[in-house]
Design a protein around this motif. Structure first.
Motif, PDB file in Angstrom:
ATOM      1  N   GLY A   1       3.503  -0.741  -6.604  1.00 48.28           N
ATOM      2  CA  GLY A   1       3.768  -1.142  -7.990  1.00 48.28           C
ATOM      3  C   GLY A   1       3.081  -0.218  -8.979  1.00 48.28           C
ATOM      4  N   GLY A   2       3.153   1.089  -8.702  1.00 51.32           N
ATOM      5  CA  GLY A   2       2.440   2.059  -9.555  1.00 51.32           C
ATOM      6  C   GLY A   2       3.206   2.499 -10.787  1.00 51.32           C
ATOM      7  N   SER A   3       4.362   1.916 -11.030  1.00 55.81           N
ATOM      8  CA  SER A   3       5.209   2.433 -12.118  1.00 55.81           C
ATOM      9  C   SER A   3       4.760   2.016 -13.505  1.00 55.81           C
TER      10      SER A   3
ATOM     11  N   GLY B   1       1.921  -0.920 -15.961  1.00 60.11           N
ATOM     12  CA  GLY B   1       0.838  -1.907 -15.980  1.00 60.11           C
ATOM     13  C   GLY B   1      -0.394  -1.427 -15.232  1.00 60.11           C
ATOM     14  N   LEU B   2      -1.040  -2.350 -14.534  1.00 57.62           N
ATOM     15  CA  LEU B   2      -2.256  -2.014 -13.799  1.00 57.62           C
ATOM     16  C   LEU B   2      -2.000  -0.914 -12.776  1.00 57.62           C
TER      17      LEU B   2
ATOM     18  N   VAL C   1      11.354   1.212  -3.842  1.00 63.10           N
ATOM     19  CA  VAL C   1      11.238   0.322  -2.678  1.00 63.10           C
ATOM     20  C   VAL C   1      11.099  -1.113  -3.173  1.00 63.10           C
TER      21      VAL C   1
ATOM     22  N   SER D   1       9.657  -6.599  -0.732  1.00 58.88           N
ATOM     23  CA  SER D   1       9.969  -7.786   0.061  1.00 58.88           C
ATOM     24  C   SER D   1      10.909  -7.443   1.225  1.00 58.88           C
TER      25      SER D   1
ATOM     26  N   ASN E   1      -1.240  -3.531  -5.015  1.00 62.25           N
ATOM     27  CA  ASN E   1      -1.262  -3.941  -6.430  1.00 62.25           C
ATOM     28  C   ASN E   1      -0.008  -4.705  -6.841  1.00 62.25           C
TER      29      ASN E   1
ATOM     30  N   LEU F   1       7.100 -11.269  -2.228  1.00 64.86           N
ATOM     31  CA  LEU F   1       6.430 -10.028  -2.656  1.00 64.86           C
ATOM     32  C   LEU F   1       4.916 -10.145  -2.471  1.00 64.86           C
TER      33      LEU F   1
ATOM     34  N   ILE G   1      -5.254  -6.496  -4.843  1.00 65.22           N
ATOM     35  CA  ILE G   1      -5.383  -6.994  -6.213  1.00 65.22           C
ATOM     36  C   ILE G   1      -4.960  -8.464  -6.202  1.00 65.22           C
TER      37      ILE G   1
ATOM     38  N   TYR H   1       1.959 -18.768  -7.644  1.00 63.05           N
ATOM     39  CA  TYR H   1       1.255 -17.487  -7.825  1.00 63.05           C
ATOM     40  C   TYR H   1      -0.209 -17.626  -7.404  1.00 63.05           C
TER      41      TYR H   1
HETATM   42  P1  NAP Z   1       3.460  -5.646 -14.026  1.00 62.06           P
HETATM   43  O1  NAP Z   1       3.160  -4.936 -15.286  1.00 62.06           O
HETATM   44  O2  NAP Z   1       4.520  -6.690 -13.999  1.00 62.06           O
HETATM   45  O3  NAP Z   1       3.779  -4.535 -12.877  1.00 62.06           O
HETATM   46  C1  NAP Z   1       4.125  -4.943 -11.581  1.00 62.06           C
HETATM   47  C2  NAP Z   1       4.443  -3.719 -10.736  1.00 62.06           C
HETATM   48  O4  NAP Z   1       4.903  -4.177  -9.448  1.00 62.06           O
HETATM   49  C3  NAP Z   1       5.567  -2.875 -11.310  1.00 62.06           C
HETATM   50  O5  NAP Z   1       5.373  -1.523 -10.929  1.00 62.06           O
HETATM   51  C4  NAP Z   1       6.792  -3.437 -10.614  1.00 62.06           C
HETATM   52  O6  NAP Z   1       7.878  -2.520 -10.643  1.00 62.06           O
HETATM   53  C5  NAP Z   1       6.238  -3.677  -9.222  1.00 62.06           C
HETATM   54  N1  NAP Z   1       7.024  -4.637  -8.475  1.00 62.06           N
HETATM   55  C6  NAP Z   1       7.399  -5.892  -8.858  1.00 62.06           C
HETATM   56  N2  NAP Z   1       8.148  -6.450  -7.927  1.00 62.06           N
HETATM   57  C7  NAP Z   1       8.269  -5.531  -6.907  1.00 62.06           C
HETATM   58  C8  NAP Z   1       8.943  -5.511  -5.647  1.00 62.06           C
HETATM   59  N3  NAP Z   1       9.666  -6.575  -5.207  1.00 62.06           N
HETATM   60  N4  NAP Z   1       8.848  -4.396  -4.886  1.00 62.06           N
HETATM   61  C9  NAP Z   1       8.132  -3.331  -5.312  1.00 62.06           C
HETATM   62  N5  NAP Z   1       7.474  -3.298  -6.480  1.00 62.06           N
HETATM   63  C10 NAP Z   1       7.543  -4.387  -7.262  1.00 62.06           C
HETATM   64  O7  NAP Z   1       2.158  -6.360 -13.452  1.00 62.06           O
HETATM   65  P2  NAP Z   1       0.584  -6.053 -13.711  1.00 62.06           P
HETATM   66  O8  NAP Z   1       0.112  -6.911 -14.803  1.00 62.06           O
HETATM   67  O9  NAP Z   1       0.373  -4.581 -13.766  1.00 62.06           O
HETATM   68  O10 NAP Z   1      -0.012  -6.646 -12.363  1.00 62.06           O
HETATM   69  C11 NAP Z   1      -0.417  -5.824 -11.278  1.00 62.06           C
HETATM   70  C12 NAP Z   1      -1.174  -6.701 -10.277  1.00 62.06           C
HETATM   71  O11 NAP Z   1      -2.298  -7.279 -10.934  1.00 62.06           O
HETATM   72  C13 NAP Z   1      -0.347  -7.872  -9.742  1.00 62.06           C
HETATM   73  O12 NAP Z   1      -0.630  -8.083  -8.389  1.00 62.06           O
HETATM   74  C14 NAP Z   1      -0.844  -9.055 -10.563  1.00 62.06           C
HETATM   75  O13 NAP Z   1      -0.667 -10.262  -9.878  1.00 62.06           O
HETATM   76  C15 NAP Z   1      -2.287  -8.679 -10.739  1.00 62.06           C
HETATM   77  N6  NAP Z   1      -2.926  -9.325 -11.883  1.00 62.06           N
HETATM   78  C16 NAP Z   1      -2.421  -9.191 -13.135  1.00 62.06           C
HETATM   79  C17 NAP Z   1      -3.038  -9.830 -14.208  1.00 62.06           C
HETATM   80  C18 NAP Z   1      -2.512  -9.726 -15.613  1.00 62.06           C
HETATM   81  O14 NAP Z   1      -3.043 -10.442 -16.482  1.00 62.06           O
HETATM   82  N7  NAP Z   1      -1.552  -8.877 -15.890  1.00 62.06           N
HETATM   83  C19 NAP Z   1      -4.188 -10.599 -13.982  1.00 62.06           C
HETATM   84  C20 NAP Z   1      -4.695 -10.706 -12.695  1.00 62.06           C
HETATM   85  C21 NAP Z   1      -4.053 -10.061 -11.646  1.00 62.06           C
HETATM   86  P3  NAP Z   1       9.425  -3.024 -10.503  1.00 62.06           P
HETATM   87  O15 NAP Z   1       9.564  -4.279 -11.302  1.00 62.06           O
HETATM   88  O16 NAP Z   1      10.241  -1.885 -10.995  1.00 62.06           O
HETATM   89  O17 NAP Z   1       9.649  -3.262  -9.027  1.00 62.06           O
END
Ligand code: NAP
Length: 245
Positions: free
Chosen positions: A10-12, A14-15, A59, A62, A87, A110, A138, A153
């Protein structure tokens, strides 16, 4: 080629994008995957400084077969895997009593099944390499505290912490450390689902007085991936500005 071979799922954006940027900045070779591409991906693929040490594949994590193909691709390109950062994750908000099965399954497929499949594929590779490795999961503070409307979640994130502790025991003799980072609320797309009122409340309850940034979490991941952290395993490192203190 120098630098560690690091996978960030999920490197594209956000985190995940913050983690990719951090490990590229430390001179590592970084492989990332997500279902769709972003400007970040295009930039890293074309920047003369990063294009030879950044790999991205579309990819869906899931899909177990796709996960194995991705890891094989990373090894074919960079020869090995030193660090895995699990991540990628998805949140579906809704009270459990009315949540649809499809939403429930998406989160479990996922966050849990995908992460287990990726970890299994990478651990087998690390065994073959025979010189240790680092796995960073993460998770989230809601896996520790819970949050209304995030039962599924939260369950998956608590499960990841359980996996971290079990794998730390299972892999310790192989010099593979396994740790979780449990971020608080981050200023990424995932928290866009929260209302302004909810976000305001979170910031007010956070001693640091702000949401977390990807850089806050990337600094912790760099530590856990460093040689100095070789004796740190089985931990859940909370990065939340003091919210859960
Ligand atoms: P995000 O901005 O929604 O980014 C999620 C990343 O995962 C994107 O690159 C997305 O790309 C990818 N992804 C989603 N579904 C996928 C799939 N089926 N296969 C492959 N890639 C997939 O989320 P984020 O906030 O950066 O969160 C990153 C991690 O930190 C997560 O595990 C989240 O639970 C955790 N976290 C986040 C927060 C928060 O407040 N944001 C707090 C605590 C923990 P695509 O959609 O293009 O696949």
């Amino acid at each position: 080629m120098t630098g560690r071979s690091v996978i960030v799922t999920g490197g594209s954006r956000g985190l995940g994008a913050g983690l990719v940027a951090s490990f590229l900045a430390s001179g590592d070779r970084v492989s990332s995957c997500s279902r769709s591409r972003t400007d970040n991906v295009d930039r890293w693929e074309s920047d003369p400084d990063t294009k030879d040490r950044f790999l991205h594949r579309d990819v869906d994590l899931s899909d177990r077969d796709a996960v194995q193909t991705f890891v094989r691709d990373v090894v074919a390109t960079y020869g090995r895997v030193d660090v895995l950062i699990n991540n990628a994750g998805v949140a579906q908000e809704g009270v459990l009593a009315t949540m649809g099965d499809a939403e429930t399954d998406q989160v479990i497929d996922l966050n849990l099944r995908g992460t287990l499949a990726m970890t299994k594929a990478v651990v087998r590779r690390m065994f073959a390499q025979g010189d240790g490795g680092r796995i960073i999961n993460i998770s989230s503070v809601v896996g520790l505290s819970g949050y209304r409307g995030l039962a599924v979640y939260s369950a998956t994130k608590a499960a990841l912490d359980g996996m971290t502790r079990a794998l730390a025991r299972e892999l310790g003799s192989r010099m593979i450390t396994v740790n979780s980072i449990a971020p608080g609320y981050l200023a990424t797309e995932m928290s866009h689902g929260l209302t302004a009122e909810e976000l305001g409340q979170i910031v007010r309850r956070t001693p640091a007085g702000r949401l977390g940034q990807p850089e806050d979490v990337a600094a912790a991941a760099q530590f856990l991936a460093s040689p100095e952290a070789g004796f740190v395993s089985g931990h859940v490192l909370v990065i939340d500005g003091g919210l859960s203190a």
